[in-house]
Structures are given as C-alpha cells and as structure tokens.
Design a protein around this motif. Structure first.
Motif, PDB file in Angstrom:
ATOM      1  N   THR A   1       1.114  -1.250  -0.131  1.00  0.00           N
ATOM      2  CA  THR A   1       0.023  -0.159  -0.251  1.00  0.00           C
ATOM      3  C   THR A   1       1.291   1.213  -0.142  1.00  0.00           C
ATOM      4  O   THR A   1       0.594   1.760  -0.470  1.00  0.00           O
ATOM      5  CB  THR A   1      -0.341  -0.141   1.204  1.00  0.00           C
TER       6      THR A   1
ATOM      7  N   VAL B   1      -1.987   9.435   4.212  1.00  0.00           N
ATOM      8  CA  VAL B   1      -3.095   8.551   4.209  1.00  0.00           C
ATOM      9  C   VAL B   1      -2.131   7.679   2.598  1.00  0.00           C
ATOM     10  O   VAL B   1      -1.837   8.809   1.756  1.00  0.00           O
ATOM     11  CB  VAL B   1      -4.319   8.901   3.652  1.00  0.00           C
TER      12      VAL B   1
ATOM     13  N   TYR C   1      -3.309   5.528   0.178  1.00  0.00           N
ATOM     14  CA  TYR C   1      -4.445   4.338  -0.535  1.00  0.00           C
ATOM     15  C   TYR C   1      -3.949   3.407  -1.477  1.00  0.00           C
ATOM     16  O   TYR C   1      -3.866   3.902  -2.738  1.00  0.00           O
ATOM     17  CB  TYR C   1      -5.789   5.625  -0.670  1.00  0.00           C
TER      18      TYR C   1
ATOM     19  N   ALA D   1      -7.896  -1.125   6.622  1.00  0.00           N
ATOM     20  CA  ALA D   1      -7.158   0.301   6.846  1.00  0.00           C
ATOM     21  C   ALA D   1      -6.252  -0.449   8.180  1.00  0.00           C
ATOM     22  O   ALA D   1      -6.251  -1.257   9.203  1.00  0.00           O
ATOM     23  CB  ALA D   1      -8.199   0.947   7.615  1.00  0.00           C
TER      24      ALA D   1
ATOM     25  N   LEU E   1     -15.561   3.238   1.370  1.00  0.00           N
ATOM     26  CA  LEU E   1     -14.535   2.912   0.943  1.00  0.00           C
ATOM     27  C   LEU E   1     -14.892   1.630  -0.161  1.00  0.00           C
ATOM     28  O   LEU E   1     -15.620   0.973   0.386  1.00  0.00           O
ATOM     29  CB  LEU E   1     -12.915   2.369   1.305  1.00  0.00           C
TER      30      LEU E   1
ATOM     31  N   ALA F   1     -10.133  -1.996  -0.982  1.00  0.00           N
ATOM     32  CA  ALA F   1      -9.420  -1.185  -1.325  1.00  0.00           C
ATOM     33  C   ALA F   1      -8.365  -1.319   0.524  1.00  0.00           C
ATOM     34  O   ALA F   1      -9.012  -1.806   1.357  1.00  0.00           O
ATOM     35  CB  ALA F   1      -9.986   0.550  -0.520  1.00  0.00           C
TER      36      ALA F   1
ATOM     37  N   LEU G   1      -5.780   1.142   2.832  1.00  0.00           N
ATOM     38  CA  LEU G   1      -5.277   2.401   3.673  1.00  0.00           C
ATOM     39  C   LEU G   1      -4.558   2.243   4.929  1.00  0.00           C
ATOM     40  O   LEU G   1      -4.337   1.323   5.475  1.00  0.00           O
ATOM     41  CB  LEU G   1      -6.668   3.218   4.123  1.00  0.00           C
TER      42      LEU G   1
ATOM     43  N   LEU H   1      -7.554  11.646   2.985  1.00  0.00           N
ATOM     44  CA  LEU H   1      -8.980  10.818   2.335  1.00  0.00           C
ATOM     45  C   LEU H   1      -9.896  11.227   1.334  1.00  0.00           C
ATOM     46  O   LEU H   1      -9.566  10.521  -0.337  1.00  0.00           O
ATOM     47  CB  LEU H   1      -9.776  10.151   2.586  1.00  0.00           C
TER      48      LEU H   1
ATOM     49  N   THR I   1      -8.152   9.817  -2.693  1.00  0.00           N
ATOM     50  CA  THR I   1      -9.196   9.078  -3.437  1.00  0.00           C
ATOM     51  C   THR I   1     -10.255   9.885  -4.972  1.00  0.00           C
ATOM     52  O   THR I   1     -10.624   9.053  -5.462  1.00  0.00           O
ATOM     53  CB  THR I   1     -10.676   8.566  -2.707  1.00  0.00           C
TER      54      THR I   1
END
Length: 137
Positions: A17, A31, A33, A66, A98, A102, A104, A128, A132
């Motif tokens: 990630t 973050v 993502y 996450a 989400l 996904a 995170l 976020l 995104t």
C-alpha cells in the motif's frame, strides 16, 4: 476498534500500500491508499458441490482494510496509543465509504500529538478526499 475483517495486519500489505498506492498528506496525517490484488482463481472441482457457493463469491474482493503507523517521533507510548485510538475510531466511521478491496495506511506525523480529535478528523477527511480523487498532481 476496527472489526477484524477491516484490519490491515501483514507487513507485505502495508508495504504494498505504501509503495504502490497514492499518497496524500493533510495537517498531521499522511494517507496511503491502494487496492488489494485480485484473489487467485479457485481450481474447479470436477464434481459440482451441493452447497450454495457461487463462483462470484470466490472472486469477490475483500472488504476495505486499514492499518496505522504511529512512530516514536509522535511521542511516548501513552501519546502514541492515544493518537492511534483516535485515528482508529475516525477510520471506523469512514471505512464503509471505501470500495471493496481498498487498503488504507494512515501514518501519524509528530504534529498529531497536539491535535484534537476534531482536528485529526478534519486532517483525515482532507487526506482521504485527496487520495481517493481521480486526479494526480
């Protein structure tokens, strides 16, 4: 606390990630993502199963997951755990928005130790939204 299916636990998932995902920073959080790789195909059984298993369920993506990174630069153990608990609670309220698959990773910066819960929430929402969104800088 995040539900067990929503937790990112393995080092390889964190690394994938962080390396392959999109990064966005706002205030005291960064973050990362990304998306999980598709599950490997399940070999077909020569004899059909009598259960109600559908082929689509075998290829379904996992729920959004996450994970959190709070380093010693944020503060001592008590401060790090406070920041981690706040971030976990904030992400728990947002994880259902989400898409499936996904991943995170939320990384707290040293400034997170002085941020209030609402300020951390605003930072997380901004990061976020940026990560995104479909556009890149």
């Amino acid at each position: 606390m995040l539900a067990a299916p929503h937790r990112l636990r393995r080092r390889v998932d964190f690394a994938a990630t962080i390396r392959g995902g999109r990064r966005a920073a706002r205030g005291a959080v960064v973050v990362h993502y990304g998306f999980a790789a598709a599950a490997p195909p399940v070999p077909e059984n020569p004899e059909p199963a009598r259960s109600a298993t559908t082929p689509a369920s075998a290829e379904a993506l996992p729920p959004p997951r996450a994970g959190f990174v709070v380093s010693k630069a944020v503060g001592g153990a008590v401060v790090r755990n406070l920041v981690k608990r706040r971030l976990r609670h904030l992400v728990r309220a947002r994880i259902d928005a989400l898409p499936r698959g996904a991943m995170l990773v939320v990384r707290a910066l040293p400034a997170a130790a002085e941020r209030s819960y609402t300020e951390l929430g605003a930072d997380l929402d901004g990061a976020l939204a940026r990560a995104t969104s479909g556009r890149r800088r």
